[in-house]
Design an enzyme around this catalytic site. Structure first.
Site, PDB file in Angstrom:
ATOM      1  N   SER A 161       0.943  -1.117  -0.041  1.00  0.00           N
ATOM      2  CA  SER A 161       0.097  -0.001   0.216  1.00  0.00           C
ATOM      3  C   SER A 161       0.739   1.325   0.167  1.00  0.00           C
ATOM      4  O   SER A 161       1.956   1.063   0.276  1.00  0.00           O
ATOM      5  CB  SER A 161      -0.839   0.185   1.315  1.00  0.00           C
ATOM      6  OG  SER A 161      -1.452   1.141   1.415  1.00  0.00           O
ATOM      7  N   TYR A 193      -1.721  -1.365  10.493  1.00  0.00           N
ATOM      8  CA  TYR A 193      -1.792  -1.613   8.977  1.00  0.00           C
ATOM      9  C   TYR A 193      -0.635  -1.036   8.151  1.00  0.00           C
ATOM     10  O   TYR A 193       0.126  -1.652   7.220  1.00  0.00           O
ATOM     11  CB  TYR A 193      -3.150  -0.810   8.444  1.00  0.00           C
ATOM     12  CG  TYR A 193      -3.413  -0.817   7.030  1.00  0.00           C
ATOM     13  CD1 TYR A 193      -3.976  -2.081   6.459  1.00  0.00           C
ATOM     14  CD2 TYR A 193      -2.803   0.160   5.979  1.00  0.00           C
ATOM     15  CE1 TYR A 193      -4.252  -2.191   5.218  1.00  0.00           C
ATOM     16  CE2 TYR A 193      -3.201  -0.121   4.710  1.00  0.00           C
ATOM     17  CZ  TYR A 193      -3.778  -1.218   4.336  1.00  0.00           C
ATOM     18  OH  TYR A 193      -4.027  -1.380   2.963  1.00  0.00           O
TER      19      TYR A 193
END
Length: 266
Positions: free
Chosen positions: A140, A154
């Site tokens: 990401s 995350y």
């Protein structure tokens, strides 16, 4: 079987489903896994009718530490070896770290870190032996910028996947195995619906920051074929990643402290 086989995790929707369609168009048979077996079967049937490739579906929850072995045993029972791996399964876990249950964080780490590393570790020797392999770790943009409050692990897991992919790339490229970390930004998929942040994020972000899952998967496929180590789809995301490298860490962290609450639940 004459055709190569690609294993896609988290294949029931979003980037995973888009990857499955692209790989099928390029002649790969598919092994698709996710928790939702009905969604997998529907996707598999669509791809079989459209592309004429073999599709195997395995409903599994990668939060189960035994799931990766069960996946590989299922493929071995069908006489198949994996030539391409897309580690796409993932989700967000909202909230401040101290306010969450450790059991939930443990399951998160199993899905986001342990499963991709285990699959790559167990599939890489066969790829090296056959002198062909493709591994895409869906990371990401969050792994390329400073951390923010909320969704605490995350960005950390995505940063890990980037570094892991870079190292694996250096180890494997001489053996015909390409490894790429795909680092998308905001992507139209079910990701934000699952963790109930869709309304918050949509209100905080302009439309030009968003890409479709098909665009992201296409960029990832092109990158791994070209053996590019890190792929950041979209010009705005490339600019954000570049700026994050240039500005001092304390400035960047202050920026995340001020802007993070727009995108993260704490």
């Amino acid at each position: 079987m004459d055709r190569r086989l690609a294993l896609v995790t988290g294949a029931s929707a979003g980037i995973g489903a888009a990857f499955a369609r692209i790989l099928a168009r390029h002649g790969y048979d598919l092994a698709l896994t996710a928790r939702r077996g009905d969604r997998l079967e529907a996707l598999a049937e669509e791809i079989r009718l459209r592309s004429g490739v073999e599709t195997l579906t395995i409903a599994a929850d990668l939060a189960d530490p035994d799931a990766t072995d069960q996946l590989l045993e299922h493929l071995a029972a069908h006489g198949r070896t994996v030539d391409a791996l897309v580690n796409n399964a993932g989700y967000g876990l909202p909230g401040a770290y101290a306010d969450t249950r450790w059991e939930d964080q443990q399951a998160f780490l199993q899905v986001m870190l342990h499963a991709p590393c285990e699959l790559a570790h167990k599939l890489l020797p066969g790829m090296v032996e056959r002198r062909f392999g493709r591994i895409v770790n869906v990371a990401s943009l969050a792994g390329l910028v400073p951390g923010s409050a909320g969704h605490t692990l995350y960005g950390a897991t995505k940063s890990f996947l980037v570094k892991f992919s870079q190292s694996l790339h250096l180890e494997a490229e001489a053996h015909g195995v390409h490894v790429t970390a795909l680092c998308p930004g905001f992507t139209y998929s079910e990701f934000h619906d699952v963790n109930a942040t869709r309304a918050q994020i949509s209100a905080a972000t302009p439309p030009w920051l968003w890409l479709g899952a098909d665009e992201v998967a296409a960029a990832g496929y092109e990158a791994v074929e070209a053996n590019r180590t890190v792929c950041v789809p979209g010009a705005p995301n490339k600019a954000i990643a570049a700026v994050a490298k240039l500005i001092p860490d304390d400035w960047a962290l202050a920026l995340m402290a001020s802007q993070g609450p727009r995108f993260r639940k704490v």
